[in-house]
Scaffold this motif. Structure first.
Motif, PDB file in Angstrom:
ATOM      1  N   LEU A 168       5.048   9.737   3.223  1.00 11.68           N
ATOM      2  CA  LEU A 168       6.000   8.911   2.481  1.00 11.68           C
ATOM      3  C   LEU A 168       6.342   7.709   3.337  1.00 11.68           C
ATOM      4  N   VAL A 169       6.070   6.518   2.803  1.00 10.18           N
ATOM      5  CA  VAL A 169       6.359   5.281   3.530  1.00 10.18           C
ATOM      6  C   VAL A 169       7.671   4.723   2.980  1.00 10.18           C
ATOM      7  N   GLY A 170       8.729   4.825   3.777  1.00  5.59           N
ATOM      8  CA  GLY A 170      10.030   4.324   3.337  1.00  5.59           C
ATOM      9  C   GLY A 170      11.018   5.454   3.141  1.00  5.59           C
ATOM     10  N   ALA A 171      12.211   5.304   3.724  1.00  2.55           N
ATOM     11  CA  ALA A 171      13.209   6.372   3.663  1.00  2.55           C
ATOM     12  C   ALA A 171      14.579   5.803   3.339  1.00  2.55           C
ATOM     13  N   GLY A 172      14.571   4.852   2.424  1.00  2.00           N
ATOM     14  CA  GLY A 172      15.827   4.253   1.981  1.00  2.00           C
ATOM     15  C   GLY A 172      16.457   5.090   0.872  1.00  2.00           C
ATOM     16  N   ARG A 173      17.179   4.427  -0.039  1.00  5.29           N
ATOM     17  CA  ARG A 173      17.884   5.139  -1.111  1.00  5.29           C
ATOM     18  C   ARG A 173      16.950   6.071  -1.872  1.00  5.29           C
ATOM     19  N   LEU A 174      15.906   5.486  -2.449  1.00  7.59           N
ATOM     20  CA  LEU A 174      14.979   6.293  -3.247  1.00  7.59           C
ATOM     21  C   LEU A 174      14.120   7.168  -2.341  1.00  7.59           C
ATOM     22  N   GLY A 175      13.724   6.631  -1.200  1.00  9.57           N
ATOM     23  CA  GLY A 175      12.852   7.362  -0.280  1.00  9.57           C
ATOM     24  C   GLY A 175      13.439   8.704   0.141  1.00  9.57           C
ATOM     25  N   GLN A 176      14.736   8.742   0.400  1.00  4.86           N
ATOM     26  CA  GLN A 176      15.357  10.006   0.823  1.00  4.86           C
ATOM     27  C   GLN A 176      15.280  11.053  -0.290  1.00  4.86           C
ATOM     28  N   LEU A 177      15.490  10.625  -1.523  1.00  2.57           N
ATOM     29  CA  LEU A 177      15.401  11.583  -2.642  1.00  2.57           C
ATOM     30  C   LEU A 177      13.959  12.045  -2.826  1.00  2.57           C
ATOM     31  N   ILE A 178      13.013  11.106  -2.666  1.00  2.13           N
ATOM     32  CA  ILE A 178      11.594  11.469  -2.766  1.00  2.13           C
ATOM     33  C   ILE A 178      11.239  12.469  -1.668  1.00  2.13           C
ATOM     34  N   ALA A 179      11.736  12.224  -0.456  1.00  3.23           N
ATOM     35  CA  ALA A 179      11.447  13.142   0.655  1.00  3.23           C
ATOM     36  C   ALA A 179      11.949  14.547   0.318  1.00  3.23           C
ATOM     37  N   GLN A 180      13.144  14.621  -0.237  1.00  2.00           N
ATOM     38  CA  GLN A 180      13.707  15.944  -0.551  1.00  2.00           C
ATOM     39  C   GLN A 180      12.904  16.650  -1.638  1.00  2.00           C
ATOM     40  N   THR A 181      12.465  15.901  -2.664  1.00  3.31           N
ATOM     41  CA  THR A 181      11.714  16.563  -3.746  1.00  3.31           C
ATOM     42  C   THR A 181      10.296  16.908  -3.298  1.00  3.31           C
ATOM     43  N   LEU A 182       9.646  16.022  -2.536  1.00  2.00           N
ATOM     44  CA  LEU A 182       8.291  16.339  -2.055  1.00  2.00           C
ATOM     45  C   LEU A 182       8.323  17.563  -1.143  1.00  2.00           C
ATOM     46  N   ALA A 183       9.381  17.669  -0.326  1.00  3.47           N
ATOM     47  CA  ALA A 183       9.463  18.803   0.600  1.00  3.47           C
ATOM     48  C   ALA A 183       9.486  20.131  -0.163  1.00  3.47           C
ATOM     49  N   LEU A 184      10.022  20.118  -1.380  1.00  8.93           N
ATOM     50  CA  LEU A 184      10.103  21.359  -2.167  1.00  8.93           C
ATOM     51  C   LEU A 184       8.726  21.874  -2.594  1.00  8.93           C
ATOM     52  N   THR A 185       7.710  21.003  -2.566  1.00 11.88           N
ATOM     53  CA  THR A 185       6.368  21.444  -2.986  1.00 11.88           C
ATOM     54  C   THR A 185       5.691  22.284  -1.909  1.00 11.88           C
ATOM     55  N   GLY A 186       6.238  22.264  -0.702  1.00  9.55           N
ATOM     56  CA  GLY A 186       5.573  22.973   0.396  1.00  9.55           C
ATOM     57  C   GLY A 186       4.479  22.157   1.060  1.00  9.55           C
ATOM     58  N   CYS A 187       4.279  20.924   0.608  1.00  6.67           N
ATOM     59  CA  CYS A 187       3.213  20.102   1.193  1.00  6.67           C
ATOM     60  C   CYS A 187       3.549  19.740   2.637  1.00  6.67           C
ATOM     61  N   ASP A 188       2.527  19.311   3.365  1.00  3.28           N
ATOM     62  CA  ASP A 188       2.700  18.911   4.763  1.00  3.28           C
ATOM     63  C   ASP A 188       3.157  17.454   4.774  1.00  3.28           C
ATOM     64  N   LEU A 189       4.472  17.270   4.757  1.00  2.88           N
ATOM     65  CA  LEU A 189       5.071  15.950   4.537  1.00  2.88           C
ATOM     66  C   LEU A 189       5.501  15.299   5.843  1.00  2.88           C
ATOM     67  N   ARG A 190       5.170  14.013   5.973  1.00  2.00           N
ATOM     68  CA  ARG A 190       5.714  13.196   7.061  1.00  2.00           C
ATOM     69  C   ARG A 190       6.274  11.922   6.433  1.00  2.00           C
TER      70      ARG A 190
END
Lengths: 324, 324
Positions: A168-190
């Protein structure tokens, strides 16, 4: 009764010629739609871009909200606490008839296109746009339904596999929510971040960030670009592996020059991603699988909303909410 | 025996510094690969671009061929008439181990990247790249396996539904094969052509073309861009509906400037598409579901191959083959 409402004034934050001002305007009156008393609203990047004049709009700003239905053709809705989808569709065009109302060609968009928004005491929306908010979801959390739905649109469009390496490139307003939802998939997220407070927020939820120098080129199965800047696309393009999927969440003014042939040779899939589904967002909020309140930087009253916009535009500020 | 082959000369069409010339070079000798006597080869747009210097390459040109295996570690292959996949992969890198050998990061590509091609009496390829040609498929048809596979890659990557409205932009060498394969899906296909002979070829197979003025903007579920020029992308972008899929088959030198935000707002999926699967291509050729011979403009001998390239570069000429 609606007649009298038409003449009653209300306070609203009005955008005109790149200037926002607090105005008294008539309460909205549209008997075909639900009348909603706004309880709380959030300032989004799109609002800030509208003020900068990146897109033409004149009217009441704002599209992230929670409110209470005070009038509706179906009395079952009256008194309900609701959030609302922002695209109001015609229901008759080819896009609508084919199940894509958010792409209706004559749609109006709450606080963005030909439809007064929610930084006001009242707004109206078609009943079909409304979703009841579970009692356990607070107002301040419910306001995040719309951006959380936009984050979930990624998974609505692209199959994220638990084994995928996702950047995930970007951790602003939307990025933080995306990070939280992607993390729920169990994927190897950075997550590639720009600021230390962004890293702190991710770390607090056990989500891993990655320095730019450590992003291996051509290795990531899925890359999500959510920086809001053209540089983000180029960084994402370098990181994606051949036959990978590059999801673009950023909108920004202007064009970008890219090498299309390299996308053909590497067989990249590029997916534009915008508004998403509200019901799954509300389910995740109800189950507390996602905590958007970490984003909350400040809150103001409607009377203070110009100050709220100044605050929201500052670097390092994530979500500013307005209590109506 | 292989020692002696190394010293035996053969004729080959050699590219160096944007010049093609007929040379006598040593027969290839690679005991790890099958030695193939070329029977017939085809000139592709990529060959013409390599001669123009769009991509750097020095060596024997050519990658579309049918030949006979004359030496191989597995004797079962000897004497077989074969076609061959053009990407020779390492089998060990991340791309290879994850089932994407055509994206192997250290791959060589027949007649394109670090591997002598097929406008020659002999070539070599790994046995894993070879596919037996059914007896009923003639040499002149078999040479079309590689471009037909590239056409099928569209359906390998993108689900074309029988109810989809599909626009194909471009009806040249590859475009005609794409038109024939897309038509087999039952989709509502229209093809944008540039020349009357292209329309005649489509009409002969009952495939419908469409004048540019009649292409409704924002209405097509899937648009395939196969013009080989940047203008094709812009035309395709205008035609695709929101949430539609734009498949890009064209490679060309240089960059293109596009509005990425509009792709986000319209939630377009852009899919880069290159080489495809050989076995389904051979099945379609065996069943005569596709007739590539309509593309055959001329044939030459290897000795005449420079003349063949001049012919292939002329406007209105589709496929030129070289009998070796």
């Amino acid at each position: 009764m609606e007649e009298s409402k038409e003449s009653e004034p209300m306070k609203a934050l009005w955008l005109e010629n790149n200037q926002i001002s607090l105005r008294e305007i008539p309460q909205p009156n549209n008997p075909n739609e639900a009348l909603i008393k706004i309880r709380r609203a959030g300032i989004c990047s799109t609002d800030l871009e509208l003020v900068k004049g990146y897109y033409p709009y004149t009217g009441v700003l704002g599209h992230e909200f929670v409110g209470e239905v005070v009038n509706a053709s179906d009395p079952a809705w009256i008194g309900q606490r609701v959030v609302g989808e922002i695209n109001a569709a015609c229901g008759k065009c080819e896009a609508c008839l084919n199940g894509r109302p958010s792409h209706c060609e004559v749609r109006t968009v709450l606080g963005i296109t030909n439809r007064d928004g929610v930084f006001a005491e009242y707004t109206t929306l078609p009943i079909g746009n409304l979703h009841r908010v579970p009692d356990s979801v607070s107002d301040e959390v419910a306001v995040f339904t719309e951006p959380l739905a936009a984050a979930l649109e990624i998974q609505q469009q692209t199959h994220i596999k638990p084994t995928d390496r996702v950047l995930l490139v970007g951790a602003g307003r939307l990025g933080q929510l995306i990070a939280q939802t992607l993390a729920l998939t169990g994927c190897d997220l950075r997550v590639l971040t720009r600021h230390s407070y962004q890293r702190d927020m991710l770390s607090a939820r056990g989500i891993r960030f990655i320095p730019e120098a450590e992003i291996q080129p051509r290795k990531w199965d899925v890359v999500v670009e959510a920086t809001g800047s053209p540089e983000g696309f180029n960084l994402a393009r370098k990181a994606i592996r051949p036959r990978g999927t590059l999801v673009m969440k950023s909108t920004y003014a202007g064009n970008i020059t890219i090498n299309l042939s390299s996308i053909v040779v590497d067989e990249i899939t590029v997916v534009g991603s915008r508004c998403g589904p509200f019901e799954p967002a509300l389910r995740l909020l109800e189950r507390r699988e996602v905590d958007p309140t970490v984003l909350l930087s400040a809150q103001y009253t409607l009377a203070e909303s110009i100050k709220a916009f100044d605050h929201a535009a500052q670097s390092g500020v994530l979500k500013v909410q307005i209590e109506i």
